[in-house]
Design a protein around this motif. Structure first.
Motif, short mmCIF file in Angstrom:
data_model
loop_
_atom_site.label_atom_id
_atom_site.label_comp_id
_atom_site.label_asym_id
_atom_site.label_seq_id
_atom_site.Cartn_x
_atom_site.Cartn_y
_atom_site.Cartn_z
N PHE A 80 44.88 47.69 33.86
CA PHE A 80 44.22 48.94 33.51
C PHE A 80 43.39 49.45 34.68
CE2 PHE A 80 40.59 51.30 31.69
CZ PHE A 80 41.29 52.33 31.09
N GLY A 81 42.69 48.56 35.37
CA GLY A 81 41.91 48.98 36.52
C GLY A 81 42.78 49.60 37.60
N MET A 82 43.93 48.99 37.88
CA MET A 82 44.84 49.53 38.88
C MET A 82 45.41 50.86 38.45
SD MET A 82 44.98 47.41 41.46
CE MET A 82 46.55 47.81 42.24
N ASP A 83 45.84 50.95 37.20
CA ASP A 83 46.47 52.18 36.72
C ASP A 83 45.49 53.34 36.69
OD1 ASP A 83 48.87 50.88 36.42
OD2 ASP A 83 48.56 50.42 34.31
N LEU A 84 44.31 53.10 36.14
CA LEU A 84 43.33 54.18 36.04
C LEU A 84 42.84 54.60 37.42
CD1 LEU A 84 41.62 56.02 34.29
CD2 LEU A 84 39.90 54.20 34.13
N ALA A 96 37.52 50.26 40.82
CA ALA A 96 38.03 49.87 39.49
C ALA A 96 38.27 48.37 39.42
CB ALA A 96 39.32 50.64 39.20
N ASN A 97 38.77 47.78 40.50
CA ASN A 97 38.98 46.33 40.51
C ASN A 97 37.66 45.58 40.42
OD1 ASN A 97 41.77 46.29 40.62
ND2 ASN A 97 41.82 46.43 42.85
N LEU A 98 36.62 46.09 41.10
CA LEU A 98 35.31 45.47 41.01
C LEU A 98 34.77 45.56 39.58
CD1 LEU A 98 32.76 44.20 42.18
CD2 LEU A 98 32.04 46.48 42.92
N ALA A 99 34.91 46.72 38.97
CA ALA A 99 34.44 46.88 37.59
C ALA A 99 35.20 45.95 36.64
CB ALA A 99 34.61 48.33 37.15
N VAL A 100 36.50 45.78 36.87
CA VAL A 100 37.30 44.90 36.03
C VAL A 100 36.82 43.45 36.18
CG1 VAL A 100 39.59 43.86 35.82
CG2 VAL A 100 39.34 46.35 35.89
N ASP A 101 36.54 43.03 37.41
CA ASP A 101 36.05 41.66 37.63
C ASP A 101 34.74 41.41 36.89
OD1 ASP A 101 38.22 41.11 39.16
OD2 ASP A 101 37.21 41.36 41.09
N LEU A 102 33.87 42.41 36.87
CA LEU A 102 32.60 42.27 36.16
C LEU A 102 32.80 42.26 34.65
CD1 LEU A 102 30.35 44.64 38.31
CD2 LEU A 102 30.53 42.14 38.43
N LEU A 103 33.81 43.01 34.18
CA LEU A 103 34.06 43.06 32.75
C LEU A 103 34.72 41.78 32.22
CD1 LEU A 103 35.27 46.74 32.22
CD2 LEU A 103 33.19 45.70 31.34
N TYR A 104 35.35 41.01 33.12
CA TYR A 104 35.96 39.76 32.68
C TYR A 104 34.95 38.88 31.94
CZ TYR A 104 40.25 40.36 35.42
OH TYR A 104 41.45 40.80 35.91
N ALA A 105 33.74 38.78 32.50
CA ALA A 105 32.72 37.92 31.90
C ALA A 105 32.25 38.45 30.55
CB ALA A 105 31.53 37.78 32.84
N VAL A 106 32.34 39.76 30.35
CA VAL A 106 31.95 40.35 29.07
C VAL A 106 33.02 40.10 28.02
CG1 VAL A 106 31.34 42.50 27.89
CG2 VAL A 106 30.56 42.09 30.24
N ILE A 129 27.98 41.09 43.65
CA ILE A 129 28.29 42.52 43.76
C ILE A 129 28.10 42.99 45.20
CG2 ILE A 129 27.58 44.83 43.02
CD1 ILE A 129 26.83 43.65 40.33
N GLY A 130 27.04 42.50 45.86
CA GLY A 130 26.82 42.89 47.25
C GLY A 130 27.96 42.45 48.15
#
Length: 328
Positions: free
Chosen positions: A258-262, A311-321, A5-6
């Motif tokens: 979705f990350g890009m659109d939102l 949003a792209n960072l959040a999407v990358d983190l959600l991939y693992a979930v 994340i850093g």
């Protein structure tokens, strides 16, 4: 995870600085002079020079850009002497048109654009995923063909056309809904929702059609994977196989778009906000483009870029979930 994340946050800062530099350079090479526009037609050379100094336009480009970037994090004083004006953190400068702080303008319009984007996103996800998964599970049947024909037709309709048809049919002819006038959520949640219902559907129809096609393709590919056959062989209920195993794995490309659109919509939907008269960031940006209001344009550009990269960072983190295989 913390190191990841850093590193990504450092990359976000670099991207935003690069975007700000490009935008700054574009306005620097344009022939328009904001100081002359602010001074008026009958402006003396002395007065014009004073305005240019107050705006910081008499400094070289690198100095103007450095002052702008440092002002975002520490604030800055624009001009000097009796004409000096302090801009508090975070300082994006002042509008050339009305002398209001750009940050205040953005924060005043952001709730409108956020309400529009988040409400529409909920609708298009529900509609798009439901129809796409339904079509995938009934591949090559009449249901699949009807859903896909409808999705292609909806995706072909421009948002301004859909918006005008909704206004004409549901407001002018049927009188079922009031003409949209933004009401803050804290003042009256019911009126907030009823006034945004048409703009939500105008955006949701377009995006839901695209998400339906994408989710159908993803689910068709996922449902023939070996782990799906294993889940079925174990005797798991069909709902569990589809939702827990198939949909979670097929959500990866959906999360990406979705990350890009939102992120883009959070910075304003220019056409939708203009048609429905919503005072969001999109209308602010359009007005600033029309008048060449550089600080406002730069502020909106950076805000939009921030939403998209975050949003792209959040999407990358959600991939693992969503898909445990990504963790490896």
């Amino acid at each position: 995870m913390t190191l990841y994340i850093g590193r990504r946050l450092l990359g976000v800062i670099g991207v935003l600085i690069a975007i700000a530099a490009v935008t700054f350079t574009i306005f620097y090479v344009l022939p328009s002079d904001p100081a002359a526009a602010a001074c008026g037609k009958s402006c003396s050379a002395e007065r014009l020079a004073a305005i240019r100094a107050h705006m910081g336009l008499d400094q070289p480009l690198w100095r103007q850009f450095a002052d702008f970037v440092t002002g975002i994090f520490t604030g800055r004083t624009m001009g000097s002497g009796q004409y000096g004006l302090h801009c508090d953190f975070p300082c994006f400068g002042y509008s050339y048109e009305n002398s209001e702080a750009v940050w205040d303008l953005l924060m005043d319009r952001l709730p409108v654009s956020a309400s529009l984007a988040l409400g529409a996103a909920v609708l298009w996800l529900l509609l798009g995923l439901t129809t796409g998964v339904t079509a995938a599970l009934r591949k090559d049947t009449l249901t699949d063909r009807v859903v896909m024909v409808g999705a292609v037709a909806a995706a072909s309709l421009p948002v301004y056309f859909t918006s005008m048809m909704l206004i004409y049919g549901l407001i002018r002819v049927a009188g079922l809904l009031p003409y949209p006038q933004y009401v803050p959520f804290g003042d009256d949640p019911a009126h907030w929702a009823s006034n945004l219902l048409l703009p939500w559907f105008a955006l949701a129809i377009l995006y839901a059609a695209m998400y339906a096609r994408q989710s159908r393709s993803s689910m068709i590919e996922t449902m023939v994977e070996p782990f799906i056959r294993t889940a079925r062989a174990k005797g798991l209920p069909r709902r569990t196989v589809v939702v827990k195993h198939g949909l979670r794995s097929g959500m990866t490309p959906i999360l990406t778009i979705f990350g890009m659109d939102l992120g883009g919509l959070l910075a304003g939907a220019v056409i939708t906000e203009s048609i429905f008269g919503l005072p969001g960031i999109g209308r602010l940006f359009y007005g600033a483009l029309s008048t060449g209001d550089q600080p406002v344009i730069l502020g909106v550009t950076l805000l939009a870029a921030t939403f998209i990269v975050v949003a792209n960072l959040a999407v990358d983190l959600l991939y693992a979930v969503v898909d445990p295989r990504v963790r490896f």
